[in-house]
Design an enzyme around this catalytic site. Structure first.
Site, PDB file in Angstrom:
ATOM      1  N   CYS A 124       0.818  -1.223   0.000  1.00 34.46           N
ATOM      2  CA  CYS A 124       0.000   0.000   0.000  1.00 34.46           C
ATOM      3  C   CYS A 124       0.852   1.274   0.000  1.00 34.46           C
ATOM      4  O   CYS A 124       0.574   2.233  -0.720  1.00 34.46           O
ATOM      5  CB  CYS A 124      -0.942  -0.015   1.193  1.00 34.46           C
ATOM      6  SG  CYS A 124      -0.181  -0.558   2.712  1.00 34.46           S
ATOM      7  N   HIS A 237      -2.558   6.356   4.373  1.00 31.04           N
ATOM      8  CA  HIS A 237      -1.126   6.466   4.635  1.00 31.04           C
ATOM      9  C   HIS A 237      -0.647   7.801   4.063  1.00 31.04           C
ATOM     10  O   HIS A 237      -0.956   8.138   2.918  1.00 31.04           O
ATOM     11  CB  HIS A 237      -0.344   5.349   3.940  1.00 31.04           C
ATOM     12  CG  HIS A 237      -0.536   3.993   4.557  1.00 31.04           C
ATOM     13  ND1 HIS A 237      -1.258   3.776   5.718  1.00 31.04           N
ATOM     14  CD2 HIS A 237      -0.083   2.778   4.169  1.00 31.04           C
ATOM     15  CE1 HIS A 237      -1.223   2.490   6.013  1.00 31.04           C
ATOM     16  NE2 HIS A 237      -0.535   1.858   5.086  1.00 31.04           N
TER      17      HIS A 237
END
Ligand code: A2P
Length: 332
Positions: A124, A237
């Protein structure tokens, strides 16, 4: 296309369902698999109830398997599923095999061609980094990249989010904060430890950013150093990125490139307090990029900040985009 989701009850599995809905994916049948614990659970998809099945041992009766139930399960079963289906695997189990395409569609859609029924979805952090880095790499050629991450609890799945919420409640009520998923209590903390430590002192999460950036960009000359840190957010994130380029670059020229880049939302108006943020990037398909400025360290250097929903671009959205590539006759 008949689709099967393995890990349908997990954090990414749930997002896969929503992304298939949001993108109006042309599926003809949907099968949902999880562990025996979840068998019989009902899930609504496009207004219709679907029952979660315990994952059987053998091949699955679908055209495409979207797998997000952990590395050890994928290691064992992806070859079995791949006998009959195309597997898009969200784990790291197969990413570094030369014969397995590792794909971010905005970067290397072409890599899907010639797949051998197994395609890997990237880490990710790497997928989100590349949304900002790759367009700039194409324009100015990146030489060295330094990344510091601010990774949310959901990177560790549904149990990570639950541990943060419950731990925060416990902290506020002055009860002991229990940590099982994370190396330390996460509420009111940051933890510079994601995945296991390697012999060179980096964590595996940090090494994945190097290995996967090189493989996806198809450039093994680019150097990448990452410090991966868990922070007490639920989703998204964020990453602070410094890049040294081969060619001269200015923040204005970089902004022009990023404004045209697919899957990127340029959010760069600091005077009005507009820059990438976990809360504004939550639930968004596009990755936010901003805080562009000339590096004070490298001559042809830039600093910037990205924030991307890692359950979406870092996982479910990217996997569905790969499945969409398979619908195109040239990639099939
Ligand atoms: P279950 O909910 O039945 O445990 P997350 O990444 O959010 O932790 O989710 C992991 C997903 O993988 C869940 O859907 C979980 O199902 C599934 N899973 C875990 N172990 C297995 C297994 N042995 N067989 C099938 N699915 C599994």
């Amino acid at each position: 296309m008949k689709i099967g989701i393995v890990g349908a009850t997990g954090a990414v599995g749930q997002e896969l369902l929503r992304v298939l809905e949001r993108r109006n994916f042309p599926l003809t049948e949907l099968r949902l698999y999880a562990s025996a614990r979840s068998a019989g659970r009902r899930v609504t998809f496009r207004g219709k109830e679907h029952v979660v099945e315990a994952l059987p041992e053998g091949p699955l009766p679908v055209d495409v398997v979207l797998a997000s139930a952990g590395g050890s399960l994928s290691k064992q079963y992806a070859p079995v599923w791949a006998k009959q289906s195309i597997v898009i695997d969200n784990s790291s189990a197969w990413r570094y095999e030369d014969w397995v395409p590792l794909v971010v569609p905005e970067v290397n859609a072409h890599a899907v061609r010639g797949h051998k029924n197994l395609i890997a979805n990237p880490n990710c952090t790497t997928a989100i980094l590349l949304m900002g880095l790759y367009p700039l790499h194409k324009a100015f050629k990146a030489k060295r990249v330094i990344v510091s991450t601010y990774q949310s609890s959901s990177g560790a799945g549904a149990s990570g989010m639950e541990e943060l919420l419950e731990g925060t409640r416990a902290w506020l009520e002055e009860r002991p904060v229990v940590n099982r998923t994370f190396a330390h209590p996460l509420p009111f903390n940051v933890i510079p430890h994601i995945d296991s430590f390697q012999d060179n002192g980096y964590t595996k999460e940090e090494m994945k950013v190097l290995w996967e950036t090189q493989k996806i960009m198809g450039d093994y000359g680019v150097k990448v150093s990452c410090t991966a840190v868990r922070v007490p957010t639920l989703r998204v994130h964020s990453e602070a990125v410094t890049v040294e380029f081969e060619r001269p670059v200015t923040p204005e020229a970089a902004r022009e490139v990023l404004a045209q880049a697919p899957g990127v939302e340029l959010v760069d108006d600091p005077a009005n307090r507009r820059y990438p943020l976990p809360l504004s990037a939550t639930g968004k398909f596009d990755v936010e990029v901003g805080r562009l400025r000339k590096s004070l360290v490298f001559d042809n250097g830039l600093d910037f900040f990205v924030a991307g929903d890692q359950l979406l671009k870092g996982a479910a959205l990217n996997a569905v985009q790969i499945a969409e590539l398979l619908l195109e006759p040239v990639a099939g």
